[in-house]
Design a protein around this motif. Structure first.
Motif, short mmCIF file in Angstrom:
data_model
loop_
_atom_site.label_atom_id
_atom_site.label_comp_id
_atom_site.label_asym_id
_atom_site.label_seq_id
_atom_site.Cartn_x
_atom_site.Cartn_y
_atom_site.Cartn_z
N LYS A 146 9.62 15.22 0.25
CA LYS A 146 9.23 16.49 -0.36
C LYS A 146 9.26 16.49 -1.88
N GLU A 147 9.96 15.52 -2.47
CA GLU A 147 10.09 15.54 -3.94
C GLU A 147 9.45 14.33 -4.58
N SER A 169 3.00 6.62 -7.04
CA SER A 169 2.06 7.37 -7.88
C SER A 169 2.13 8.88 -7.62
N GLN A 170 2.65 9.29 -6.46
CA GLN A 170 2.63 10.69 -6.09
C GLN A 170 3.98 11.38 -6.18
N GLY A 207 12.26 11.81 -5.59
CA GLY A 207 11.63 11.30 -4.39
C GLY A 207 11.51 9.79 -4.41
N ARG A 208 11.16 9.23 -5.57
CA ARG A 208 11.02 7.78 -5.68
C ARG A 208 12.36 7.08 -5.49
N LEU A 209 13.41 7.65 -6.07
CA LEU A 209 14.70 7.00 -5.96
C LEU A 209 15.27 7.14 -4.55
N ASP A 252 0.83 -1.21 0.00
CA ASP A 252 0.00 0.00 0.00
C ASP A 252 0.86 1.26 0.00
N ASP A 253 1.89 1.26 0.85
CA ASP A 253 2.77 2.44 0.93
C ASP A 253 3.47 2.70 -0.39
N ARG A 254 3.94 1.64 -1.04
CA ARG A 254 4.67 1.82 -2.30
C ARG A 254 3.75 2.28 -3.42
#
Length: 232
Positions: free
Chosen positions: A231-232, A150-151, A156-158, A143-145
């Motif tokens: 934040k990113e 998606s956001q 931020g993802r990396l 769920d967290d991932r």
């Protein structure tokens, strides 16, 4: 197996102690039915559509479960490290596997037949409780991932992925994340192209957030990475 284990190491002890206390009958059941499988890098453990016959446990190395997206790129769902079970969700759901599973590096896995696991759960509350917690934990991670992927933007993802790898696999005395992880696997975990992952890792290194040595990564400024992740 000798190349995987230190002298005196008994992998069966891990499984038996994991569910302590076990009855003597349950411990004997494990000893009589456990199997092991030695895997090379990229060897398949199971494929989409296979019927679950075993539940697996990583003794040495790492494995990943993945599914190909519409564009044909593999999307990593989970990575499992030493002393973690995998391949059990489909069995408990009475489904065939909906993912593929391969070894990320040379690995050794233990295999317990599903009917043995069912017997252990029926006879030991600790085993049942263990798998309830594992299933709940895995659902929470998924769920967290889904939300974060998606956001968040690329950085931020990396950043989240690097922090996830550090938390999941631990670090050595010098701070290097255990094991070597390919840039492609990192990119798949972060849901981005390999070229973008390489560029962003380079940016993090130039900003002093991380250090790299080939396929190894060391976090220098965890607070900065956490800020980028949030934040990113």
């Amino acid at each position: 197996m000798s190349e995987f284990f230190d002298k005196g190491y008994n992998p069966l002890d891990i499984l038996i102690n994991l569910w302590n206390p076990l009855t003597d009958a349950s411990a004997d059941l494990i000893k009589q039915n456990i199997g092991t499988k030695l895997l090379g890098k990229n060897d398949y453990i199971y494929h989409i559509g296979n019927t679950p016959l075993y539940i697996y446990f990583v003794l040495k190395g790492r494995v990943k479960i993945f599914r190909n997206s519409d564009d044909g790129r593999p999307k990593i769902i989970r990575i499992f490290r030493e002393e973690q079970f995998f391949g059990y969700r489909a069995y408990f759901a009475h489904e065939n596997y909906s993912t593929n599973c391969v070894a990320m590096q040379d690995a050794l896995v233990a295999m317990l037949p599903v009917d043995v696991i069912s017997k252990l759960i029926d006879d030991n509350a600790t085993v049942m409780d263990y798998f309830f917690k594992e299933l709940a934990h895995g659902l929470g991670m998924s769920d967290d991932r889904i939300v974060s992927m998606s956001q968040k933007h690329l950085r931020g993802r990396l950043a989240e992925t690097v922090l996830f790898l550090s938390k999941s696999f631990g670090t050595d005395n010098d701070g290097w994340i255990h094991g070597k992880i390919t840039r492609r696997d990192i990119a798949d975990l972060a849901n981005m192209s390999t070229s973008n992952a390489i560029r962003t890792l380079t940016s993090f290194r130039e900003e002093g957030f991380i250090d790299t040595d080939g396929k190894r990564i060391r976090i220098i400024q965890p607070a900065s990475l956490a800020y980028v992740s949030g934040k990113e």
